[in-house]
Design a protein around this motif. Sequence first.
Motif, PDB file in Angstrom:
ATOM      1  N   LYS A   4       0.848  -1.182   0.000  1.00 55.51           N
ATOM      2  CA  LYS A   4       0.000   0.000   0.000  1.00 55.51           C
ATOM      3  C   LYS A   4       0.893   1.245   0.000  1.00 55.51           C
ATOM      4  CE  LYS A   4      -4.068  -2.042   0.409  1.00 55.51           C
ATOM      5  NZ  LYS A   4      -4.767  -2.035   1.705  1.00 55.51           N
ATOM      6  N   LEU A   5       0.479   2.260  -0.734  1.00 52.84           N
ATOM      7  CA  LEU A   5       1.301   3.453  -0.893  1.00 52.84           C
ATOM      8  C   LEU A   5       0.691   4.654  -0.193  1.00 52.84           C
ATOM      9  CD1 LEU A   5       2.195   3.278  -4.709  1.00 52.84           C
ATOM     10  CD2 LEU A   5       3.447   2.305  -2.768  1.00 52.84           C
ATOM     11  N   VAL A   6       1.545   5.394   0.492  1.00 51.57           N
ATOM     12  CA  VAL A   6       1.190   6.710   1.020  1.00 51.57           C
ATOM     13  C   VAL A   6       1.768   7.739   0.061  1.00 51.57           C
ATOM     14  CG1 VAL A   6       1.457   8.353   2.903  1.00 51.57           C
ATOM     15  CG2 VAL A   6       1.181   5.902   3.405  1.00 51.57           C
ATOM     16  N   GLY A   7       0.927   8.568  -0.534  1.00 50.73           N
ATOM     17  CA  GLY A   7       1.391   9.625  -1.408  1.00 50.73           C
ATOM     18  C   GLY A   7       1.773  10.837  -0.583  1.00 50.73           C
ATOM     19  N   LEU A   8       3.063  11.137  -0.531  1.00 51.40           N
ATOM     20  CA  LEU A   8       3.581  12.253   0.263  1.00 51.40           C
ATOM     21  C   LEU A   8       3.801  13.452  -0.650  1.00 51.40           C
ATOM     22  CD1 LEU A   8       4.750  13.206   3.033  1.00 51.40           C
ATOM     23  CD2 LEU A   8       6.979  12.415   2.208  1.00 51.40           C
ATOM     24  N   ALA A 121      -2.664  10.140 -12.457  1.00 51.56           N
ATOM     25  CA  ALA A 121      -2.110   8.784 -12.559  1.00 51.56           C
ATOM     26  C   ALA A 121      -1.444   8.361 -11.254  1.00 51.56           C
ATOM     27  CB  ALA A 121      -1.113   8.709 -13.715  1.00 51.56           C
ATOM     28  N   PHE A 122      -0.737   9.272 -10.603  1.00 48.21           N
ATOM     29  CA  PHE A 122      -0.127   8.952  -9.316  1.00 48.21           C
ATOM     30  C   PHE A 122      -1.187   8.829  -8.234  1.00 48.21           C
ATOM     31  CE2 PHE A 122       3.911  10.707 -11.102  1.00 48.21           C
ATOM     32  CZ  PHE A 122       4.692   9.584 -10.890  1.00 48.21           C
ATOM     33  N   LEU A 123      -2.183   9.695  -8.259  1.00 47.46           N
ATOM     34  CA  LEU A 123      -3.255   9.614  -7.259  1.00 47.46           C
ATOM     35  C   LEU A 123      -3.952   8.261  -7.310  1.00 47.46           C
ATOM     36  CD1 LEU A 123      -5.102  13.068  -7.187  1.00 47.46           C
ATOM     37  CD2 LEU A 123      -3.965  11.905  -5.283  1.00 47.46           C
ATOM     38  N   ASP A 124      -4.093   7.719  -8.512  1.00 46.02           N
ATOM     39  CA  ASP A 124      -4.747   6.421  -8.661  1.00 46.02           C
ATOM     40  C   ASP A 124      -3.960   5.301  -7.982  1.00 46.02           C
ATOM     41  OD1 ASP A 124      -6.798   7.549 -10.100  1.00 46.02           O
ATOM     42  OD2 ASP A 124      -5.988   7.017 -12.067  1.00 46.02           O
ATOM     43  N   ASP A 125      -2.642   5.492  -7.830  1.00 42.12           N
ATOM     44  CA  ASP A 125      -1.783   4.440  -7.282  1.00 42.12           C
ATOM     45  C   ASP A 125      -1.726   4.432  -5.755  1.00 42.12           C
ATOM     46  OD1 ASP A 125      -1.163   3.524  -9.780  1.00 42.12           O
ATOM     47  OD2 ASP A 125       0.903   4.277  -9.814  1.00 42.12           O
ATOM     48  N   VAL A 126      -2.070   5.547  -5.110  1.00 40.55           N
ATOM     49  CA  VAL A 126      -1.851   5.640  -3.666  1.00 40.55           C
ATOM     50  C   VAL A 126      -3.118   5.299  -2.890  1.00 40.55           C
ATOM     51  CG1 VAL A 126      -0.049   7.365  -4.015  1.00 40.55           C
ATOM     52  CG2 VAL A 126      -2.374   8.121  -3.482  1.00 40.55           C
TER      53      VAL A 126
END
Length: 204
Positions: A4-8, A121-126
């Motif tokens: 799971k990813l935290v988008g910082l 695209a990055f928001l979709d990953d986190v």
Amino acid sequence: MALKLVGLTGGVGSGKSTVARMFADLGVPVVDTDDVAHALTGPGGAAMPALAAAFGEAVRRADGALDRAAMRDRVFADPAARSRLEGILHPMILAESRARLAELSGPYAILVVPLLFETPAFLDDVATTLLVDADEAMQVARVVARSGLSPDAVRAIMAAQLPRDERRRRADAVIENNGDLAALALQVDAKHRYYLAKLATPAQ
């Protein structure tokens, strides 16, 4: 993606890199898209042929790396040039970041993206977003101290980013970075314990 990813994220001078290092010191793997971008635009970087073709050899330094100052001046003066630059770099940064993340192991991972809220695209990953926020005067002072840019140049960079209030509105959680490192570390530790409880991948 297994982890799971935290988008910082956070504005320029907010302290994203410091917070990312603190998470790394706690054993959390970190991928920073700024590091990825530097690799792609360094000497022999995979993005350099496309950038030189799009913008001319004037944006390439003698060592083959991107002349960041020249490119920064170019895109700030020309929105179309900025869009062209992003059209080249963003897909490559996304692909390389995903490749690096796929190789990581840990309870969860931190993905550092300065323009996270502007990059779907990055928001979709986190799984969740974490904003590092600081007073605007503090942001300016930090960037001037580390980069040598003038306060007006820093404010121009800030003006081109998503407004601070809008970042705070969109973020799932906020770390306030207006104090000392000890206060910052306490906030990072609290967030780490929360993410361990909510996001950690179960042991196999």
